[in-house]
Design an enzyme around this catalytic site. Structure first.
Site, mmCIF file in Angstrom:
data_model
loop_
_atom_site.group_PDB
_atom_site.id
_atom_site.type_symbol
_atom_site.label_atom_id
_atom_site.label_comp_id
_atom_site.label_asym_id
_atom_site.label_seq_id
_atom_site.Cartn_x
_atom_site.Cartn_y
_atom_site.Cartn_z
ATOM 1 C CE LYS A 9 3.172 -5.264 2.612
ATOM 2 N NZ LYS A 9 2.617 -3.871 2.978
ATOM 3 C CE1 TYR A 49 -0.445 -3.202 -1.853
ATOM 4 C CE2 TYR A 49 2.037 -3.438 -2.701
ATOM 5 C CZ TYR A 49 0.940 -3.757 -1.691
ATOM 6 O OH TYR A 49 1.339 -4.561 -0.582
ATOM 7 C CG ASN A 112 2.516 -2.987 6.352
ATOM 8 O OD1 ASN A 112 3.062 -3.407 5.384
ATOM 9 N ND2 ASN A 112 1.102 -2.832 6.418
ATOM 10 C CG HIS A 115 -0.156 -8.030 0.891
ATOM 11 N ND1 HIS A 115 -1.115 -6.964 0.618
ATOM 12 C CD2 HIS A 115 -0.781 -9.065 0.039
ATOM 13 C CE1 HIS A 115 -1.977 -7.199 -0.203
ATOM 14 N NE2 HIS A 115 -1.896 -8.213 -0.558
ATOM 15 C CD GLU A 126 -3.754 -9.470 -3.365
ATOM 16 O OE1 GLU A 126 -3.664 -10.316 -2.475
ATOM 17 O OE2 GLU A 126 -4.251 -8.236 -3.345
#
Ligand code: CMP
Length: 138
Positions: A9, A49, A112, A115, A126
């Protein structure tokens, strides 16, 4: 062998941790089938998302995920989805096990670092979201 989708990310790319995370996942036994550096658009983040659209953090998540470059990866290993989720650790880095990627590199539940897909079905969706068939090896 199976596949999962992984993303490094914007927080981790910005912090210069992408190379260390790629080394970590290769040391953990994953084979990289596809990889690219891309800045996800707001529209892509909303779509990716959309399952979280009703959650209070959705706006913040979309904003953050489109705020800078990410590295997207298609990975292969035995039990790839489960193994990758074990390798990255809990969503909240405060709860992540020692040695996991989120314990090492994440700063918060939102920022975080990485993913991981939560099922084989979502992994396929995905991977197809970011890669065409010809962009994957093997
Ligand atoms: P990820 O595995 O990419 O899937 C959904 C994401 O939502 C998750 O990682 C977190 O980055 C984000 N998320 C989950 N809970 C929160 C929260 N309470 N606040 C902000 N972001 C969150």
């Amino acid at each position: 062998m199976s596949r999962t989708f992984a993303m490094i990310k914007p927080d981790a790319v910005q912090a210069g941790n992408a190379g260390k995370i790629i080394a970590h996942l290769q040391d953990a036994g994953f084979r990289v089938l596809g990889m690219k550096l891309t800045q996800i658009s707001r529209q892509q983040a909303e779509k990716f998302y959309e399952v979280h659209a009703a959650r209070p953090f959705y706006g913040e998540l979309v904003e953050f995920m489109s705020s800078g470059p990410s590295v997207v990866l298609a990975l292969e290993s035995d039990n790839a989805v489960t193994k990758w989720r074990e390798t990255i650790g809990a969503t909240d880095p405060a709860e992540a096990a020692e040695g996991t990627i989120r314990k090492l590199y994440a700063e918060s539940k939102g920022k975080n670092a990485v993913h991981g897909s939560d099922s084989d079905e979502n992994a396929a969706i995905e991977i197809a979201f970011f890669f065409s068939g010809t962009e994957l090896v093997g």
